[in-house]
Design a protein around this motif. Structure first.
Motif, mmCIF file in Angstrom:
data_model
loop_
_atom_site.group_PDB
_atom_site.id
_atom_site.type_symbol
_atom_site.label_atom_id
_atom_site.label_comp_id
_atom_site.label_asym_id
_atom_site.label_seq_id
_atom_site.Cartn_x
_atom_site.Cartn_y
_atom_site.Cartn_z
ATOM 1 N N SER A 1 -8.272 -64.283 67.172
ATOM 2 C CA SER A 1 -6.882 -63.973 67.508
ATOM 3 C C SER A 1 -5.957 -64.259 66.336
ATOM 4 C CB SER A 1 -6.447 -64.790 68.736
ATOM 5 O OG SER A 1 -6.590 -66.177 68.486
ATOM 6 N N ALA A 2 -6.202 -65.355 65.611
ATOM 7 C CA ALA A 2 -5.342 -65.677 64.479
ATOM 8 C C ALA A 2 -5.495 -64.642 63.374
ATOM 9 C CB ALA A 2 -5.685 -67.072 63.935
ATOM 10 N N THR A 3 -6.741 -64.268 63.099
ATOM 11 C CA THR A 3 -6.995 -63.256 62.084
ATOM 12 C C THR A 3 -6.398 -61.936 62.486
ATOM 13 O OG1 THR A 3 -9.037 -64.339 61.441
ATOM 14 C CG2 THR A 3 -8.806 -62.034 60.833
ATOM 15 N N ARG A 4 -6.519 -61.575 63.773
ATOM 16 C CA ARG A 4 -6.020 -60.307 64.244
ATOM 17 C C ARG A 4 -4.506 -60.239 64.100
ATOM 18 N NH1 ARG A 4 -9.394 -60.243 68.437
ATOM 19 N NH2 ARG A 4 -7.865 -61.200 69.793
ATOM 20 N N CYS A 5 -3.832 -61.352 64.377
ATOM 21 C CA CYS A 5 -2.367 -61.379 64.246
ATOM 22 C C CYS A 5 -1.964 -61.081 62.807
ATOM 23 C CB CYS A 5 -1.822 -62.741 64.676
ATOM 24 S SG CYS A 5 -1.877 -62.994 66.460
ATOM 25 N N LEU A 6 -2.659 -61.724 61.865
ATOM 26 C CA LEU A 6 -2.322 -61.485 60.474
ATOM 27 C C LEU A 6 -2.661 -60.069 60.070
ATOM 28 C CD1 LEU A 6 -1.471 -62.388 57.674
ATOM 29 C CD2 LEU A 6 -3.783 -63.241 57.311
ATOM 30 N N ALA A 7 -3.846 -59.609 60.482
ATOM 31 C CA ALA A 7 -4.332 -58.316 60.017
ATOM 32 C C ALA A 7 -3.579 -57.152 60.633
ATOM 33 C CB ALA A 7 -5.821 -58.178 60.309
ATOM 34 N N LEU A 8 -3.113 -57.296 61.867
ATOM 35 C CA LEU A 8 -2.524 -56.156 62.549
ATOM 36 C C LEU A 8 -1.012 -56.253 62.710
ATOM 37 C CD1 LEU A 8 -5.193 -55.520 65.309
ATOM 38 C CD2 LEU A 8 -4.933 -54.414 63.106
ATOM 39 N N ALA A 9 -0.442 -57.453 62.603
ATOM 40 C CA ALA A 9 0.995 -57.576 62.826
ATOM 41 C C ALA A 9 1.803 -57.330 61.564
ATOM 42 C CB ALA A 9 1.332 -58.966 63.374
ATOM 43 N N ALA A 10 1.178 -57.465 60.406
ATOM 44 C CA ALA A 10 1.941 -57.353 59.161
ATOM 45 C C ALA A 10 1.128 -56.651 58.105
ATOM 46 C CB ALA A 10 2.345 -58.742 58.676
ATOM 47 N N LEU A 11 0.883 -55.368 58.311
ATOM 48 C CA LEU A 11 -0.092 -54.688 57.470
ATOM 49 C C LEU A 11 0.487 -54.012 56.241
ATOM 50 C CD1 LEU A 11 -2.486 -53.198 60.098
ATOM 51 C CD2 LEU A 11 -2.975 -54.942 58.435
ATOM 52 N N PHE A 12 1.759 -53.660 56.221
ATOM 53 C CA PHE A 12 2.258 -52.877 55.103
ATOM 54 C C PHE A 12 3.351 -53.631 54.368
ATOM 55 C CE2 PHE A 12 0.165 -49.461 57.265
ATOM 56 C CZ PHE A 12 -0.306 -48.707 56.213
ATOM 57 N N VAL A 13 3.011 -54.159 53.194
ATOM 58 C CA VAL A 13 3.951 -54.908 52.386
ATOM 59 C C VAL A 13 3.795 -54.461 50.948
ATOM 60 C CG1 VAL A 13 4.714 -57.187 51.678
ATOM 61 C CG2 VAL A 13 3.667 -56.902 53.897
ATOM 62 N N ALA A 14 4.867 -54.104 50.273
ATOM 63 C CA ALA A 14 4.717 -53.620 48.899
ATOM 64 C C ALA A 14 5.665 -54.340 47.967
ATOM 65 C CB ALA A 14 4.995 -52.125 48.828
ATOM 66 N N PRO A 15 5.157 -55.067 46.955
ATOM 67 C CA PRO A 15 6.021 -55.662 45.947
ATOM 68 C C PRO A 15 6.495 -54.595 44.973
ATOM 69 C CG PRO A 15 3.738 -56.057 45.411
ATOM 70 C CD PRO A 15 3.763 -55.336 46.730
ATOM 71 N N PHE B 1 6.116 -54.163 54.456
ATOM 72 C CA PHE B 1 5.113 -53.528 55.297
ATOM 73 C C PHE B 1 4.464 -52.304 54.649
ATOM 74 C CE2 PHE B 1 6.720 -56.365 58.340
ATOM 75 C CZ PHE B 1 5.753 -56.486 59.320
ATOM 76 N N ASP B 2 4.918 -51.897 53.499
ATOM 77 C CA ASP B 2 4.268 -50.812 52.767
ATOM 78 C C ASP B 2 3.770 -51.408 51.471
ATOM 79 O OD1 ASP B 2 3.389 -48.633 51.440
ATOM 80 O OD2 ASP B 2 5.287 -47.551 51.435
ATOM 81 N N ARG B 3 2.461 -51.665 51.411
ATOM 82 C CA ARG B 3 1.934 -52.441 50.296
ATOM 83 C C ARG B 3 1.029 -51.612 49.382
ATOM 84 N NH1 ARG B 3 1.155 -56.069 54.477
ATOM 85 N NH2 ARG B 3 -1.107 -55.984 54.357
ATOM 86 N N LEU B 4 1.324 -50.376 49.176
ATOM 87 C CA LEU B 4 0.572 -49.575 48.227
ATOM 88 C C LEU B 4 1.410 -49.453 46.967
ATOM 89 C CD1 LEU B 4 -0.570 -48.748 51.139
ATOM 90 C CD2 LEU B 4 -1.552 -46.816 49.911
ATOM 91 N N ALA B 5 1.187 -50.348 46.009
ATOM 92 C CA ALA B 5 2.079 -50.416 44.859
ATOM 93 C C ALA B 5 1.376 -50.781 43.564
ATOM 94 C CB ALA B 5 3.189 -51.445 45.127
ATOM 95 N N SER B 6 0.068 -51.023 43.584
ATOM 96 C CA SER B 6 -0.619 -51.457 42.368
ATOM 97 C C SER B 6 -1.066 -50.262 41.535
ATOM 98 C CB SER B 6 -1.825 -52.329 42.721
ATOM 99 O OG SER B 6 -2.936 -51.538 43.110
ATOM 100 N N HIS B 7 -1.692 -50.573 40.406
ATOM 101 C CA HIS B 7 -2.256 -49.543 39.545
ATOM 102 C C HIS B 7 -3.714 -49.257 39.894
ATOM 103 C CE1 HIS B 7 1.242 -50.738 37.063
ATOM 104 N NE2 HIS B 7 1.188 -49.493 36.624
ATOM 105 N N TYR C 1 0.379 -49.058 64.550
ATOM 106 C CA TYR C 1 0.697 -48.107 63.487
ATOM 107 C C TYR C 1 1.048 -48.788 62.167
ATOM 108 C CZ TYR C 1 0.767 -44.608 67.183
ATOM 109 O OH TYR C 1 0.409 -43.783 68.218
ATOM 110 N N GLY C 2 0.894 -50.101 62.096
ATOM 111 C CA GLY C 2 1.157 -50.809 60.850
ATOM 112 C C GLY C 2 2.622 -50.910 60.504
ATOM 113 N N LEU C 3 3.485 -50.953 61.521
ATOM 114 C CA LEU C 3 4.928 -51.026 61.307
ATOM 115 C C LEU C 3 5.441 -52.422 61.628
ATOM 116 C CD1 LEU C 3 5.903 -47.652 63.045
ATOM 117 C CD2 LEU C 3 5.420 -48.045 60.612
ATOM 118 N N ASN C 4 6.637 -52.707 61.180
ATOM 119 C CA ASN C 4 7.274 -53.986 61.476
ATOM 120 C C ASN C 4 7.487 -54.103 62.989
ATOM 121 O OD1 ASN C 4 8.685 -56.349 61.429
ATOM 122 N ND2 ASN C 4 10.449 -55.559 60.307
ATOM 123 N N PRO C 5 6.872 -55.094 63.664
ATOM 124 C CA PRO C 5 6.944 -55.164 65.131
ATOM 125 C C PRO C 5 8.264 -55.747 65.630
ATOM 126 C CG PRO C 5 5.611 -56.966 64.298
ATOM 127 C CD PRO C 5 5.981 -56.133 63.103
#
Length: 497
Positions: free
Chosen positions: A17-31, A400-406, A231-235
């Motif tokens: 449950s702890a892993t699932r919260c991290l993995a599914l509640a906050a999936l898209f983060v982009a620096p 929540f949108d974390r596609l930003a690397s090279h 859907y990987g969005l901010n809940p």
């Protein structure tokens, strides 16, 4: 190595449950995009080519009962496995039926692409597979049903998508869902027709939602949050434009996503290591498995479109502590030399050294105390020279949108991962790792035993009851895969005439 059975766990399938919260509640983060990831190219080979054996004559001869049974099994399994949407009523002679069965077996077990169809970034290849020996044995022992059942990938995650495919087909057959109309954000306390339509739409995918009613109550807030996590969005619990857009993706498009991900499951090896690191590129999440149990999950940053993180499998053999960064020439030319020209002294202020290559050229290296790779770099052999690494841009993990690397994979908690991976290496206890990092000296810590790493591209993943989480297709690989399969099928049909 784990045995290939339906209980095998993969990313998101059986998380705590702890892993699932991290993995599914906050999936898209982009620096903010930084020139920090891609090292110089290596000369390692691409995966071994696919070999699809051509059945040798004579083919097994089926009894009338076996022919009838096999034809029925194929008609149903072709639909169940997502290879077709309707059953075929075509009657085939013995050899044509056997060849159809062998083609089906290869498609379900190892996928439908030939070597030439694979994009270079799809650096995973199914193992060479000849279905004929097992088929002959099934005919001889009259076990055709068991043979058909043995064909799909032996993983619970694949089975869950099979269940999801049937569920979403039923939704489509019932008319799918209507698009929700645009308008002001829907939130707690709102009433009216738009709220009623939102309830009905959510109930199609979420059995916990009461479909009737026109009030946005606390239960509907939680239902919206569940959808946003899927859907990987901010809940937030507020049905704003981004949430409505995700809910308005047509059911046919969701079916195509499920099928594309089923195809990629077929590229995995028949056994996965019990101890492994998995990255979902599309969701930008890393999960560590220990004894086939997920023990750690963290946010990641993966390649932005145009600098895609490749799908691949390899083994992490060492961790570089306090790594310097050897800047790829493309990044140096595009991003760093212009900064030095515009702001003289930029290199010195940011720890870059200009190194003579000996052939009249120059390259850049960033010192470890300034390194954009942070304090940890996880090395594994691959033809793309990508790796997992730390980053000083920690603030980006809050997005929540974390596609930003090279192309490399930046990690939220690289120190924790390093300690877990080096736990079985006696000379690298946690306090020694901390002391070395604090000292600032660049040191390579070799793992006592390499740990498998899988970079996977999952845009649809499901639980056992068919509840599916979807992500965007940031690299358009779902569409490219569908196009390649269609083209391959058309060529095969033309050749068969």
């Amino acid at each position: 190595m784990i045995q290939p059975h339906r209980k095998t766990r993969l990313l998101y399938r059986h998380t705590s449950s702890a892993t699932r919260c991290l993995a599914l509640a906050a999936l898209f983060v982009a620096p903010p995009a930084m020139a920090q990831d891609a090292p110089p190219a290596t000369d390692l080979p691409m995966p071994a080519p696919i070999v699809q054996p051509v059945p040798s004559a004579p083919l097994p001869h089926l009894s009338p009962a076996q022919a009838n049974a096999l034809a029925l099994l194929l008609r149903k399994d072709i639909v169940a496995q997502g290879l077709a949407d309707t059953e075929s009523g075509e009657t085939l002679d013995n050899d044509s039926l056997v060849r159809a069965a062998l083609d089906h077996a290869h498609a379900v077990h190892a996928g439908r692409l030939a070597e030439a169809d694979f994009d270079r970034n799809w650096a995973m290849r199914p193992a060479a597979y000849d279905p004929l020996p097992a088929f002959k044995d099934a005919v001889e022992h009259d076990r055709l049903a068991a043979w058909i059942a043995s064909l799909p990938p032996p993983y619970a995650g694949y089975d869950a998508l099979v269940t999801a495919l049937a569920r979403y087909r039923a939704i489509a057959a019932a008319g799918g869902w209507e698009s929700l109309t645009a308008g002001a954000d829907l939130t707690l306390g709102n009433t009216g027709a738009r709220v009623s339509a939102l309830r009905q739409r959510l109930a199609l995918e979420d059995p916990q939602v009461t479909p009737s009613g026109d009030r946005f109550d606390a239960a509907l807030v939680e239902a919206v949050r569940r959808a946003q996590r899927r859907y990987g969005l901010n809940p937030t619990g507020i049905a704003a434009a981004q949430t409505l857009a995700a809910l308005n993706v047509p059911v046919d498009a969701r079916l195509r996503q499920i099928k594309a991900n089923m195809e990629r499951w077929r590229w995995l090896p028949p056994e996965l290591e019990k101890n492994r690191v998995q990255v979902n590129i599309a969701a930008a999440v890393l999960t560590l498995f220990d004894g086939d149990v997920p023990v750690m999950s963290m946010k990641a940053v993966t390649g932005r479109p145009g600098a895609e993180t490749p799908m691949l499998t390899s083994q992490i053999h060492s961790i570089v502590l306090n790594p310097p960064w050897n800047v790829p020439s493309t990044i140096a030319a595009r991003e760093l030399w212009p900064k030095e020209k515009a702001h003289p002294g930029y290199f010195a202020r940011n720890g870059f050294r200009v190194i003579d290559t000996g052939d009249g050229g120059k390259r850049l290296q960033q010192a470890s105390d300034h390194s954009a790779l942070g304090k940890y770099k996880f090395d594994f052999a691959n033809p793309f020279a990508v790796y997992l690494h730390d980053t000083p841009a920690q603030a980006g993990f809050a997005r929540f949108d974390r596609l930003a690397s090279h192309g490399c994979v930046r990690l939220e908690k690289p120190g924790d991962l390093a300690k877990r991976l080096l736990d079985a290496t006696p000379e690298w206890p946690a306090d020694t790792i901390d002391a070395t990092v604090s000292e600032g000296k660049t040191v390579r810590a070799k793992l006592a035993a390499p740990v498998a790493v899988y970079l996977l591209y999952w845009t649809a993943f499901a639980t056992a009851n068919g509840q599916v989480s979807f992500r965007n297709d940031p690299y358009a690989w779902d569409g490219a895969l569908a196009t390649k399969i269609a083209a391959r099928s058309a060529r095969q049909a033309l050749a068969a005439r």
